[in-house]
Design a protein around this motif. Structure first.
Motif, PDB file in Angstrom:
ATOM      1  N   MET A   1       0.841  -1.180   0.000  1.00  0.00           N
ATOM      2  CA  MET A   1       0.000   0.000   0.000  1.00  0.00           C
ATOM      3  C   MET A   1       0.886   1.243   0.000  1.00  0.00           C
ATOM      4  N   GLU A   2       0.522   2.190  -0.818  1.00  0.00           N
ATOM      5  CA  GLU A   2       1.257   3.445  -0.916  1.00  0.00           C
ATOM      6  C   GLU A   2       0.429   4.558  -0.278  1.00  0.00           C
ATOM      7  N   ARG A   3       1.105   5.503   0.335  1.00  0.00           N
ATOM      8  CA  ARG A   3       0.450   6.690   0.885  1.00  0.00           C
ATOM      9  C   ARG A   3       0.745   7.857  -0.052  1.00  0.00           C
ATOM     10  N   ILE A   4      -0.286   8.582  -0.421  1.00  0.00           N
ATOM     11  CA  ILE A   4      -0.147   9.719  -1.322  1.00  0.00           C
ATOM     12  C   ILE A   4      -0.699  10.959  -0.632  1.00  0.00           C
ATOM     13  N   ALA A   5       0.010  12.068  -0.765  1.00  0.00           N
ATOM     14  CA  ALA A   5      -0.476  13.337  -0.235  1.00  0.00           C
ATOM     15  C   ALA A   5      -0.281  14.420  -1.292  1.00  0.00           C
ATOM     16  N   PHE A   6      -1.200  15.360  -1.319  1.00  0.00           N
ATOM     17  CA  PHE A   6      -1.094  16.480  -2.250  1.00  0.00           C
ATOM     18  C   PHE A   6      -1.879  17.654  -1.690  1.00  0.00           C
ATOM     19  N   LYS A   7      -1.606  18.823  -2.229  1.00  0.00           N
ATOM     20  CA  LYS A   7      -2.353  19.994  -1.799  1.00  0.00           C
ATOM     21  C   LYS A   7      -3.079  20.610  -2.983  1.00  0.00           C
ATOM     22  N   MET A   8      -4.187  21.248  -2.669  1.00  0.00           N
ATOM     23  CA  MET A   8      -5.001  21.961  -3.644  1.00  0.00           C
ATOM     24  C   MET A   8      -5.367  23.297  -3.009  1.00  0.00           C
ATOM     25  N   TYR A   9      -6.026  24.149  -3.765  1.00  0.00           N
ATOM     26  CA  TYR A   9      -6.276  25.504  -3.274  1.00  0.00           C
ATOM     27  C   TYR A   9      -7.747  25.872  -3.431  1.00  0.00           C
ATOM     28  N   LEU A  10      -8.350  26.254  -2.330  1.00  0.00           N
ATOM     29  CA  LEU A  10      -9.748  26.654  -2.319  1.00  0.00           C
ATOM     30  C   LEU A  10      -9.845  28.158  -2.526  1.00  0.00           C
ATOM     31  N   ASN A  11     -10.834  28.597  -3.273  1.00  0.00           N
ATOM     32  CA  ASN A  11     -11.051  30.026  -3.438  1.00  0.00           C
ATOM     33  C   ASN A  11     -11.526  30.621  -2.114  1.00  0.00           C
ATOM     34  N   GLU A  12     -11.202  31.859  -1.896  1.00  0.00           N
ATOM     35  CA  GLU A  12     -11.564  32.575  -0.670  1.00  0.00           C
ATOM     36  C   GLU A  12     -13.062  32.453  -0.392  1.00  0.00           C
ATOM     37  N   GLY A  13     -13.386  32.135   0.856  1.00  0.00           N
ATOM     38  CA  GLY A  13     -14.776  32.095   1.302  1.00  0.00           C
ATOM     39  C   GLY A  13     -15.565  30.880   0.854  1.00  0.00           C
ATOM     40  N   GLN A  14     -14.924  29.835   0.367  1.00  0.00           N
ATOM     41  CA  GLN A  14     -15.634  28.674  -0.170  1.00  0.00           C
ATOM     42  C   GLN A  14     -15.563  27.427   0.708  1.00  0.00           C
ATOM     43  N   LYS A  15     -15.050  27.570   1.917  1.00  0.00           N
ATOM     44  CA  LYS A  15     -14.875  26.407   2.804  1.00  0.00           C
ATOM     45  C   LYS A  15     -16.193  25.674   3.055  1.00  0.00           C
ATOM     46  N   GLU A  16     -17.241  26.382   3.422  1.00  0.00           N
ATOM     47  CA  GLU A  16     -18.510  25.722   3.753  1.00  0.00           C
ATOM     48  C   GLU A  16     -19.125  25.051   2.526  1.00  0.00           C
ATOM     49  N   GLU A  17     -19.021  25.688   1.372  1.00  0.00           N
ATOM     50  CA  GLU A  17     -19.543  25.080   0.148  1.00  0.00           C
ATOM     51  C   GLU A  17     -18.750  23.826  -0.213  1.00  0.00           C
ATOM     52  N   TYR A  18     -17.439  23.875  -0.032  1.00  0.00           N
ATOM     53  CA  TYR A  18     -16.594  22.712  -0.301  1.00  0.00           C
ATOM     54  C   TYR A  18     -16.995  21.549   0.616  1.00  0.00           C
ATOM     55  N   LYS A  19     -17.178  21.840   1.889  1.00  0.00           N
ATOM     56  CA  LYS A  19     -17.596  20.805   2.842  1.00  0.00           C
ATOM     57  C   LYS A  19     -18.959  20.241   2.469  1.00  0.00           C
ATOM     58  N   LYS A  20     -19.890  21.100   2.074  1.00  0.00           N
ATOM     59  CA  LYS A  20     -21.234  20.662   1.689  1.00  0.00           C
ATOM     60  C   LYS A  20     -21.171  19.709   0.499  1.00  0.00           C
ATOM     61  N   ARG A  21     -20.420  20.100  -0.524  1.00  0.00           N
ATOM     62  CA  ARG A  21     -20.350  19.263  -1.725  1.00  0.00           C
ATOM     63  C   ARG A  21     -19.719  17.906  -1.437  1.00  0.00           C
ATOM     64  N   HIS A  22     -18.723  17.877  -0.565  1.00  0.00           N
ATOM     65  CA  HIS A  22     -18.105  16.595  -0.240  1.00  0.00           C
ATOM     66  C   HIS A  22     -18.979  15.761   0.699  1.00  0.00           C
ATOM     67  N   ALA A  23     -19.795  16.397   1.500  1.00  0.00           N
ATOM     68  CA  ALA A  23     -20.739  15.651   2.344  1.00  0.00           C
ATOM     69  C   ALA A  23     -21.784  14.952   1.481  1.00  0.00           C
ATOM     70  N   GLU A  24     -21.980  15.477   0.278  1.00  0.00           N
ATOM     71  CA  GLU A  24     -22.956  14.921  -0.664  1.00  0.00           C
ATOM     72  C   GLU A  24     -22.263  14.258  -1.856  1.00  0.00           C
ATOM     73  N   ILE A  25     -21.052  13.740  -1.639  1.00  0.00           N
ATOM     74  CA  ILE A  25     -20.285  13.155  -2.748  1.00  0.00           C
ATOM     75  C   ILE A  25     -21.131  12.127  -3.482  1.00  0.00           C
ATOM     76  N   TRP A  26     -21.030  12.141  -4.792  1.00  0.00           N
ATOM     77  CA  TRP A  26     -21.837  11.259  -5.614  1.00  0.00           C
ATOM     78  C   TRP A  26     -21.447   9.800  -5.374  1.00  0.00           C
ATOM     79  N   PRO A  27     -22.417   8.925  -5.183  1.00  0.00           N
ATOM     80  CA  PRO A  27     -22.112   7.508  -4.936  1.00  0.00           C
ATOM     81  C   PRO A  27     -21.260   6.877  -6.038  1.00  0.00           C
TER      82      PRO A  27
END
Length: 104
Positions: A1-27
Motif C-alpha cells: 500500500m502506498e500513501r499519497i499526499a497532495f495539496k489543492m487551493y480553495l477560493n476565498e470564502g468557499q470552505k462551507e460550500e466545499y464541505k457541503k459538496r463533499h458531504a454529498e459526494i456522488w455515490p
C-alpha cells in the motif's frame, strides 16, 4: 500500500460550500475511487492559506488525481471548478507532496 499526499487551493470564502459538496459526494464517484484501490481518503483545510491537504492510501497503480480520463471525474471537476483554483481542463490545481516522515 502506498500513501499519497497532495495539496489543492480553495477560493476565498468557499470552505462551507466545499464541505457541503463533499458531504454529498456522488455515490458513483465514491465507488470509482474504491474500485481504483483508494482508501482512507482525507482532506484537511488550512484557514490561513485556503490550502487543502489531501491524504490517501492506494493499493492500485495511481491515486485519485490519475482518474481524470473518466467521465464521472471530469463531471466532478466541472462541478467543483467554481470554488477551487483549477487548470484549463477543470482539474484542480494539485501539487504532490513528498513524504519525509512516517511512523507506524
Amino acid at each position: 500500500m502506498e500513501r499519497i499526499a497532495f495539496k489543492m487551493y480553495l477560493n476565498e470564502g468557499q470552505k462551507e460550500e466545499y464541505k457541503k459538496r463533499h458531504a454529498e459526494i456522488w455515490p458513483e464517484l465514491k465507488q470509482l475511487l474504491k474500485e481504483a484501490g483508494i482508501s482512507e481518503y482525507s482532506i484537511f483545510f488550512d484557514d490561513e492559506t485556503n490550502t487543502l491537504f489531501a491524504f490517501q492510501k492506494v493499493t492500485g497503480e495511481s491515486g485519485s488525481q490519475d482518474l481524470g480520463a473518466t467521465e464521472i471525474v471530469q463531471k466532478w471537476w466541472t462541478y467543483m471548478k467554481d470554488i477551487m483554483k483549477s487548470n484549463s481542463d477543470n482539474s484542480p490545481v494539485s501539487v504532490p507532496l513528498e513524504e519525509v516522515f512516517y511512523m507506524e
